[in-house]
Scaffold this active site. Structure first.
Site, PDB file in Angstrom:
ATOM      1  N   HIS A   1     -13.741  -0.620   1.214  1.00  0.00           N
ATOM      2  CA  HIS A   1     -12.739  -2.017   0.908  1.00  0.00           C
ATOM      3  C   HIS A   1     -13.451  -3.196   0.823  1.00  0.00           C
ATOM      4  CE1 HIS A   1     -10.226  -5.175   3.027  1.00  0.00           C
ATOM      5  NE2 HIS A   1     -10.999  -5.280   4.034  1.00  0.00           N
TER       6      HIS A   1
ATOM      7  N   CYS B   1      -6.350  -4.311  -1.223  1.00  0.00           N
ATOM      8  CA  CYS B   1      -7.988  -4.956  -1.083  1.00  0.00           C
ATOM      9  C   CYS B   1      -8.947  -5.843  -2.316  1.00  0.00           C
ATOM     10  CB  CYS B   1      -9.062  -4.233  -0.111  1.00  0.00           C
ATOM     11  SG  CYS B   1      -9.809  -3.256  -0.753  1.00  0.00           S
TER      12      CYS B   1
ATOM     13  N   TRP C   1       1.208  -1.344  -0.265  1.00  0.00           N
ATOM     14  CA  TRP C   1       0.183   0.061   0.143  1.00  0.00           C
ATOM     15  C   TRP C   1       0.927   1.490   0.019  1.00  0.00           C
ATOM     16  CZ3 TRP C   1      -1.694  -4.421   2.260  1.00  0.00           C
ATOM     17  CH2 TRP C   1      -2.823  -4.273   1.806  1.00  0.00           C
TER      18      TRP C   1
ATOM     19  N   TYR D   1      -6.253   4.723  -0.685  1.00  0.00           N
ATOM     20  CA  TYR D   1      -7.174   4.574  -0.013  1.00  0.00           C
ATOM     21  C   TYR D   1      -7.691   4.105   0.436  1.00  0.00           C
ATOM     22  CZ  TYR D   1      -7.325  -0.732  -0.853  1.00  0.00           C
ATOM     23  OH  TYR D   1      -7.352  -1.644  -0.556  1.00  0.00           O
TER      24      TYR D   1
ATOM     25  N   ASP E   1     -12.627 -12.245   4.543  1.00  0.00           N
ATOM     26  CA  ASP E   1     -11.328 -11.413   4.174  1.00  0.00           C
ATOM     27  C   ASP E   1      -9.914 -11.756   3.672  1.00  0.00           C
ATOM     28  OD1 ASP E   1     -10.095  -9.299   3.255  1.00  0.00           O
ATOM     29  OD2 ASP E   1     -11.602  -7.720   4.861  1.00  0.00           O
TER      30      ASP E   1
END
Length: 732
Positions: free
Chosen positions: A374, A315, A280, A561, A397
Site C-alpha cells: 500500500h 493507491c 479496484w 493487490y 494518505d
C-alpha cells in the site's frame, strides 16, 4: 477600505466565508477622507506609473526562491524570504513628503486580522518573521523595494496594489493581473513550519519532479517511475483550485497541517467530488485504468478543465497525485510503500485468517485483508499541536479506506508518534499504527463453534516500508522509522503504549494457543513470467525423532493487490510422510493455461498452503504472493538532445503472449521533454511489434526521464522508461 458589494447579514454583523482564492473583490482606486477642496488635482500628488516584479525565470526573485522551474509567467516566491519589486512614479520619490505602501489581498472580503489583507509598511530595516518593505535603491523616478513576507502567511495567489497617501485620502493602483504574486511554503526558511535543513533532501522532496514508486511483492519488488510534474503549466493553479473546491477557508491555508489534511480528502472523490475516483474491481469503463497513468499532470489538468472527478485511481495513483499537490505548494513530500499492509477496519491490531478443521481457508469467516503493498505519502512539517518531538515526517494518505471525522482522509499522523505507540495524537494514528503493526492470526473454526488459535505471525504485517532514495532511483528502507524490531523491549513498550492510548485490544479467541509444532513448513515460488509455466516448492522439515504423516492443501488464487481474492485457479491436496529428523520437498507445477484467462491488471497470484499433522492434529499455515514478470516497453531517442532542438522518441512494444491484444493504449510522458500524450492501437497480434514515433522539443536541461505505459483489454501494468541528458542551448 470599502467593499464593492454589500451583503445582507440578517441582523448580525458577520463576514461571509472567504474560501475561494479565485474569487475577488477589487479595492477602490480612490479612498477620500472628507471633501476635496475645489481646485485640488489629485493627479499632482505622487502617482504610480508602473510596477516591475522581476518575474522571469532567470531573474533573482525566482532563482533565489527556487521557483524558476515553474512554467508560470507570474511572480512566484516563498514565504519568509525577501524579494524585489520596483515601482516607477510620476516624479522622483521624496521620503520627507511622500508616503506609500504595498498591499497584498487574497480572496473576497479581505481582512487584516485574517491575513487576507496585508498592508506592507516601508521600514528602515526588515525584521525576521514580519512583513515589511525596505527601500534598497532610489534612482530618478524609480524605487526598488526588498519585500519580506511573514513565514506564516497564507499560501496562494495574491493580488498586489500600491497605495499612495495624500492629505485628502488614498490613491491606489488599479487591479492588474500582471502583478499577481504566488506565495508558497518555504522549506529553506528556518521560521517556516515546513523548514527542512538538508539541501539534498530539499532538492529531492520539493524540487524533484520525477519519482519512483515501489510495488509488487516483498520478495519481488518492482518499480515504476512517476511524473509528478509539479512545475508544469497549469498545475499550480490547479492545486489552488483543489483547495477552493474543498471550500477551505483562506485563513487556514498557511498551516501545512490543515493543507495536507484537506489534500488527503480532496485527492479522492469518495465524498467531496475530489480529484480521483478509486476503482479496484478491474472494470474501468468510461475511464483510464489506474496502471495506464504515467504521472499526475494529465489527471490534475483534466480535473481542472472538466471540474469533475477523473476516472480511475488506485493507491499509487492517489499517492502520486497527492505528492504533486504537496510539492507544488512547497511542502516536502515523498511516497512510501508498506509491504503486507493491514487493512484493519477495527484497528484492533489483529488480522484473522479462519481455517476449516481440515486446514482449508474459511472464506466466509475471513473478512480482514492484507494488501500486498500500500502506498501513502509523508509530508514534512512541525507539529506545534503535539508535544515536542513529534514533528518531522507525517503520514498522510489520500486513498479512501476509512472515514475520519466524517470524510475519507487520513493524517497527518506523526511517524515518530506511530513508532512509539502514541496513537492518541491526531490525526488517524491508530489506523496507520495497525497498518504496520498488526499480527496475523491463524484460527481453526471448529464445528462445535469454538475457535482455536493455531499460529500467530507477528512479523508478516509491515514487513518492509520503503521510499525512493535521495538523489537516485534506488530503494531506501525506512521500516525502522515506523516500528522497532520485533522482539525488542522498545517494540513491546510501543505496543503497550498504543493499547493504553486507544488502539483496540486484539479480540479474545476461545481455547488456548497450541505449543510449537515439531514440524516446520515453508515454500518458495520460482520467478514467474507472464504466460509461462513455473513451479512452487514446499519444504517440510521434521525436527523430532518421531515419524509423521501430513495432509497438505494448496490453494492458488488470482488476487487483487489489496489481497482480496478474485478466483481460485488451482486446488491440490497431497500427502507427505516424514521420517525422523528429515525433510522432504514437494514441487507443484503451475501451468500458464491455469491462470492466464483470469488475470487482473497487476498479474498478482496468491498461494496459501495449510498442512495438518495427522498424529498431533497440529496445523501449519503459510501464505505468499507473487507478481508475474510482465514484458516492458522499449523507448529509444535519436537526434540532438538539446533544449529547443527537435529529437525523435520511439516507443516500441512486442506482444509475447499467444493471444491478440485489443484496444491497446500507449501513454508517453516526460516532464521538461514532452507533454503527456497517448496513442491507440486496435490490436497487437502474438509476437508482433508496434512502434510509435513522436518529435519532441525539450525545454528543461539536465537529467530527464521518458516514461511510457501500455494497457489493453487483457494486459496491463506494462511500463518502460529511458533516462536522457538534455544539454543547454549553446550560447550565441
Amino acid at each position: 477600505m470599502s467593499e464593492t458589494s454589500r451583503t445582507a447579514f440578517g441582523g448580525r454583523r458577520a463576514v461571509p466565508p472567504n474560501n475561494s482564492n479565485a474569487a475577488e473583490d477589487d479595492l477602490p482606486t480612490v479612498e477620500l477622507q472628507g471633501v476635496v477642496p475645489r481646485g485640488v488635482n489629485l493627479q499632482e500628488f505622487l502617482n504610480v506609473t508602473s510596477v516591475h516584479l522581476f518575474k522571469e525565470r532567470w531573474d533573482t526573485n525566482k532563482v533565489d526562491h527556487h521557483t524558476d522551474k515553474y512554467e508560470n509567467n507570474k511572480l512566484i516566491v516563498r514565504r519568509g524570504q525577501s524579494f524585489y519589486v520596483q515601482i516607477d512614479f510620476s516624479r522622483p520619490y521624496d521620503p520627507r513628503r511622500d508616503l506609500f505602501r504595498v498591499e497584498y489581498v487574497i480572496g473576497r472580503y479581505p481582512q487584516e486580522n485574517k491575513g487576507t489583507y496585508i498592508p506592507v509598511p516601508i521600514v528602515s530595516e526588515l525584521q525576521s518573521g514580519k512583513w515589511g518593505a525596505k527601500i534598497v535603491m532610489r534612482e530618478d523616478r524609480s524605487v526598488r523595494l526588498s519585500i519580506q513576507s511573514s513565514p506564516k502567511c497564507i499560501v496562494g495567489k495574491f493580488r498586489m496594489y500600491v497605495a499612495v497617501w495624500t492629505p485628502y485620502g488614498v490613491l491606489r493602483t488599479s487591479r492588474n493581473p500582471e502583478t499577481d504574486t504566488y506565495i508558497l511554503f518555504n522549506p529553506w526558511c528556518e521560521d517556516d513550519a515546513v523548514y527542512l535543513d538538508n539541501e539534498k533532501e530539499r532538492e529531492e522532496y520539493v524540487l524533484n519532479d520525477i519519482g519512483v514508486i515501489f510495488y509488487g511483492e516483498v520478495n519481488d519488488i518492482k518499480t515504476r517511475s512517476w511524473s509528478y510534474g509539479q512545475f508544469e503549466d497549469g498545475i499550480l493553479d490547479t492545486c489552488l483550485y483543489v483547495m477552493d473546491r474543498a471550500q477551505m477557508d483562506l485563513s487556514g491555508r498557511g498551516n501545512p497541517i490543515k493543507v495536507s489534511r484537506v489534500g488527503s480528502a480532496m485527492v479522492n472523490a469518495k465524498d467531496d467530488e475530489g480529484v480521483l475516483v478509486g476503482s479496484w474491481d478491474n472494470i474501468y469503463a468510461y475511464g483510464v485504468p489506474p496502471s495506464a497513468w504515467t504521472g499526475s499532470v494529465d489527471i490534475l489538468l483534466e480535473y481542472r478543465s472538466s471540474e469533475n472527478p477523473v476516472r480511475y485511481g488506485q493507491c499509487w495513483v492517489f499517492a502520486g497525485v497527492f505528492n504533486t499537490f504537496l510539492r507544488c505548494l512547497g511542502i516536502p513530500a515523498r511516497i512510501v510503500t508498506n509491504y503486507f499492509s493491514a487493512h484493519d477496519n477495527d484497528a484492533n491490531l489483529q488480522m484473522d485468517i479462519f481455517l476449516e478443521e481440515d486446514g482449508n481457508v474459511n472464506s466466509k469467516l475471513t473478512k480482514d485483508s492484507v494488501w500486498n503493498y500500500h502506498c501513502w505519502n509523508e509530508a514534512w512539517m512541525t507539529r506545534p499541536d503535539l508535544p515536542v518531538g513529534f514533528g518531522g515526517w507525517q503520514a498522510v494518505d489520500s486513498t479512501p479506506q476509512e472515514n475520519s471525522d466524517g470524510m475519507y482522509r487520513c493524517g497527518p499522523a506523526s511517524v515518530q508518534a506511530i513508532k512509539h505507540g502514541h496513537v492518541c495524537f491526531q490525526f488517524d494514528a491508530p489506523f496507520v499504527f495497525a497498518e504496520v503493526n498488526s499480527d496475523l492470526i491463524y484460527i481453526t473454526a471448529k464445528k462445535d463453534g469454538t475457535h482455536v488459535v493455531e499460529n500467530v505471525d507477528a512479523t508478516h504485517i509491515g514487513k518492509l516500508i520503503v521510499t525512493k532514495q535521495i538523489g537516485g532511483d534506488g530503494m531506501m528502507d525506512i521500516t525502522d522509522t515506523y516500528k522497532f524490531q520485533e522482539g525488542q523491549e522498545e517494540e513491546r513498550l510501543a505496543l503497550e503504549t498504543a493499547l493504553m492510548y486507544g488502539a483496540k485490544k486484539p479480540l479474545n479467541t476461545e481455547g488456548v494457543m497450541k505449543s510449537r509444532s515439531n514440524v516446520d513448513m515453508d515454500f518458495e515460488v520460482e520467478n514467474a513470467v507472464l504466460g509461462k509455466d513455473f513451479k512452487l516448492s514446499i519444504t517440510f522439515r521434521n525436527n523430532s525423532h518421531n515419524r509423521y504423516t501430513i495432509t497438505a492443501y494448496l490453494s492458488a488464487n488470482i488476487t487483487f493487490y489489496t489481497g482480496v481474492p478474485k478466483a481460485e485457479f488451482k486446488k491440490e491436496t497431497f500427502d507427505v510422510t516424514l521420517e525422523p529428523l528429515s525433510f522432504k520437498k514437494e514441487a507443484v507445477l503451475i501451468q500458464a493455461g491455469e491462470y492466464m484467462g483470469q488475470l487482473l491488471e497487476q498479474a498478482s497470484l496468491h498461494f496459501f498452503v495449510t498442512a495438518r499433522i495427522n498424529e498431533t492434529r497440529d496445523v501449519l499455515a503459510k501464505q505468499k504472493s507473487t507478481v508475474l514478470t510482465i514484458p516492458e516497453i522499449i523507448i529509444k531517442v535519436r537526434g540532438t538532445q538539446v533544449v529547443g532542438s527537435d529529437m525523435t522518441v520511439t516507443v516500441e512494444f512486442t506482444n509475447p503472449l499467444k493471444e491478440t491484444l485489443r484496444n491497446v493504449w500507449v501513454h508517453l510522458d516526460g516532464p521538461g521533454v514532452t507533454r503527456p500524450m497517448k496513442k491507440m492501437f486496435r490490436e497487437i497480434r502474438p509476437n508482433s511489434t508496434v512502434q510509435w514515433e513522436e518529435v519532441c522539443r525539450p525545454w528543461v536541461s539536465g537529467h530527464r526521464k521518458l516514461i511510457a505505459s501500455m494497457s489493453s483489454d487483457s494486459l496491463r501494468h506494462v511500463y518502460g522508461e529511458l533516462d536522457v541528458q538534455i544539454q543547454r542551448r549553446p550560447s550565441m
